[in-house]
Write a protein that holds these residues in place. Sequence first.
Motif, mmCIF file in Angstrom:
data_model
loop_
_atom_site.group_PDB
_atom_site.id
_atom_site.type_symbol
_atom_site.label_atom_id
_atom_site.label_comp_id
_atom_site.label_asym_id
_atom_site.label_seq_id
_atom_site.Cartn_x
_atom_site.Cartn_y
_atom_site.Cartn_z
ATOM 1 N N ALA A 45 0.840 -1.203 0.000
ATOM 2 C CA ALA A 45 0.000 0.000 0.000
ATOM 3 C C ALA A 45 0.873 1.251 0.000
ATOM 4 C CB ALA A 45 -0.931 -0.002 1.216
ATOM 5 N N CYS A 46 1.938 1.233 0.783
ATOM 6 C CA CYS A 46 2.828 2.401 0.862
ATOM 7 C C CYS A 46 3.582 2.624 -0.436
ATOM 8 C CB CYS A 46 3.776 2.250 2.053
ATOM 9 S SG CYS A 46 2.890 2.371 3.617
ATOM 10 N N GLN A 47 3.875 1.563 -1.158
ATOM 11 C CA GLN A 47 4.513 1.699 -2.474
ATOM 12 C C GLN A 47 3.606 2.492 -3.409
ATOM 13 O OE1 GLN A 47 7.706 0.328 -3.907
ATOM 14 N NE2 GLN A 47 7.035 2.074 -5.114
ATOM 15 N N LYS A 48 2.304 2.196 -3.377
ATOM 16 C CA LYS A 48 1.353 2.924 -4.231
ATOM 17 C C LYS A 48 1.284 4.397 -3.829
ATOM 18 C CE LYS A 48 -1.326 -1.160 -5.252
ATOM 19 N NZ LYS A 48 -2.559 -1.883 -5.139
ATOM 20 N N ILE A 49 1.311 4.660 -2.542
ATOM 21 C CA ILE A 49 1.282 6.041 -2.053
ATOM 22 C C ILE A 49 2.563 6.764 -2.465
ATOM 23 C CG2 ILE A 49 1.286 7.466 0.036
ATOM 24 C CD1 ILE A 49 -0.524 5.145 1.263
ATOM 25 N N ALA A 50 3.717 6.101 -2.301
ATOM 26 C CA ALA A 50 4.996 6.699 -2.702
ATOM 27 C C ALA A 50 5.001 6.997 -4.200
ATOM 28 C CB ALA A 50 6.154 5.768 -2.342
ATOM 29 N N ASP A 51 4.532 6.065 -5.014
ATOM 30 C CA ASP A 51 4.485 6.282 -6.461
ATOM 31 C C ASP A 51 3.585 7.462 -6.814
ATOM 32 O OD1 ASP A 51 6.179 4.116 -6.828
ATOM 33 O OD2 ASP A 51 4.572 2.725 -7.420
ATOM 34 N N TYR A 52 2.473 7.605 -6.109
ATOM 35 C CA TYR A 52 1.547 8.711 -6.349
ATOM 36 C C TYR A 52 2.220 10.050 -6.038
ATOM 37 C CZ TYR A 52 -3.041 11.051 -6.460
ATOM 38 O OH TYR A 52 -4.113 11.870 -6.768
ATOM 39 N N THR A 148 -8.052 9.692 -0.243
ATOM 40 C CA THR A 148 -7.501 10.285 -1.450
ATOM 41 C C THR A 148 -7.789 11.774 -1.534
ATOM 42 O OG1 THR A 148 -7.840 8.151 -2.537
ATOM 43 C CG2 THR A 148 -7.363 10.019 -3.953
ATOM 44 N N LYS A 149 -8.990 12.187 -1.168
ATOM 45 C CA LYS A 149 -9.341 13.609 -1.229
ATOM 46 C C LYS A 149 -8.413 14.427 -0.331
ATOM 47 C CE LYS A 149 -13.231 16.796 -0.634
ATOM 48 N NZ LYS A 149 -12.421 17.814 -0.013
ATOM 49 N N HIS A 180 -9.101 4.975 -9.716
ATOM 50 C CA HIS A 180 -8.018 5.776 -9.152
ATOM 51 C C HIS A 180 -6.919 4.824 -8.675
ATOM 52 C CE1 HIS A 180 -5.872 8.595 -6.596
ATOM 53 N NE2 HIS A 180 -6.563 9.578 -7.164
ATOM 54 N N PRO A 181 -5.651 5.181 -8.856
ATOM 55 C CA PRO A 181 -4.574 4.258 -8.463
ATOM 56 C C PRO A 181 -4.515 3.968 -6.956
ATOM 57 C CG PRO A 181 -3.685 6.383 -9.157
ATOM 58 C CD PRO A 181 -5.138 6.395 -9.481
ATOM 59 N N LEU A 182 -5.203 4.768 -6.150
ATOM 60 C CA LEU A 182 -5.187 4.547 -4.702
ATOM 61 C C LEU A 182 -6.489 3.963 -4.173
ATOM 62 C CD1 LEU A 182 -3.279 7.775 -3.599
ATOM 63 C CD2 LEU A 182 -2.369 5.481 -3.951
ATOM 64 N N ASP A 183 -7.408 3.582 -5.053
ATOM 65 C CA ASP A 183 -8.703 3.050 -4.615
ATOM 66 C C ASP A 183 -8.581 1.842 -3.699
ATOM 67 O OD1 ASP A 183 -10.300 4.946 -5.774
ATOM 68 O OD2 ASP A 183 -10.844 3.733 -7.531
ATOM 69 N N VAL A 185 -6.266 1.243 -1.518
ATOM 70 C CA VAL A 185 -5.576 1.488 -0.238
ATOM 71 C C VAL A 185 -6.156 2.629 0.583
ATOM 72 C CG1 VAL A 185 -3.422 0.434 -1.021
ATOM 73 C CG2 VAL A 185 -3.753 2.879 -1.318
ATOM 74 N N LEU A 186 -6.848 3.586 -0.068
ATOM 75 C CA LEU A 186 -7.390 4.731 0.644
ATOM 76 C C LEU A 186 -8.878 4.888 0.369
ATOM 77 C CD1 LEU A 186 -4.673 7.464 -0.070
ATOM 78 C CD2 LEU A 186 -4.882 6.028 1.957
ATOM 79 N N ASP A 187 -9.612 5.414 1.340
ATOM 80 C CA ASP A 187 -10.993 5.815 1.098
ATOM 81 C C ASP A 187 -10.960 7.030 0.195
ATOM 82 O OD1 ASP A 187 -12.286 3.874 2.792
ATOM 83 O OD2 ASP A 187 -11.560 5.014 4.515
ATOM 84 N N TRP A 188 -11.751 7.057 -0.860
ATOM 85 C CA TRP A 188 -11.643 8.118 -1.859
ATOM 86 C C TRP A 188 -12.217 9.445 -1.406
ATOM 87 C CZ3 TRP A 188 -15.785 10.673 -4.053
ATOM 88 C CH2 TRP A 188 -17.046 10.119 -3.836
#
Length: 190
Positions: A45-52, A148-149, A180-183, A185-188
């Motif tokens: 999950a953190c990899q996706k956040i870092a990439d974002y 995400t927001k 969304h690429p974070l769907d 791992v995160l509430d949108w």
Amino acid sequence: MARGINRAARTFNASAQATHSTKAFTGSTSKPCVFISYHHEDESACQKIADYLINAEIDVYFDKYDKTLSQLVNEGNADKVTKRIQDGIDFSSHMLCVVSITTVKSYWVPFEVGYGYPKIALGIMTLKGVEESSLPEYMKTTKVIRGTKSLNDFISGLLSQSVDSLSIKGLIRKASEQQHPLDEVLDWNK
């Protein structure tokens, strides 16, 4: 578009680190750098956040790619591991402490938050499904990024640009966008 970088990947060997050289984390110091604090069970999950964040032209320190840190951990060198983590925090402008139900198992997250709290801007980010009421009290003393927001709002503040402007430039995607690429791992909508 100049993407951000993972400053942890721009390091050199452990023998150079033994001198505690600050060159290990150099990069564009005019750019914000976000240290990502997390429990290793949440690495995907953190990899996706870092990439974002990197796509938004923000540098990160995400330890997954810190070969020196990995080497020091494998050697069991607690003093140098601690120093390496402190260096990563010291050369960051912000910290995102990513919280999931597994974070309570981490010895390092409370250390990183405690070390970084008086030095850099701290934000707490909850992964999907984690209620703010379940956070430890010390994590409620700072900004909580719930989805995400609010992550987009955080990025907007870091870069001093509106969410709409960042979205138009392709640096972020609006929280309401489908797929969304974070769907995962995160509430949108938070």
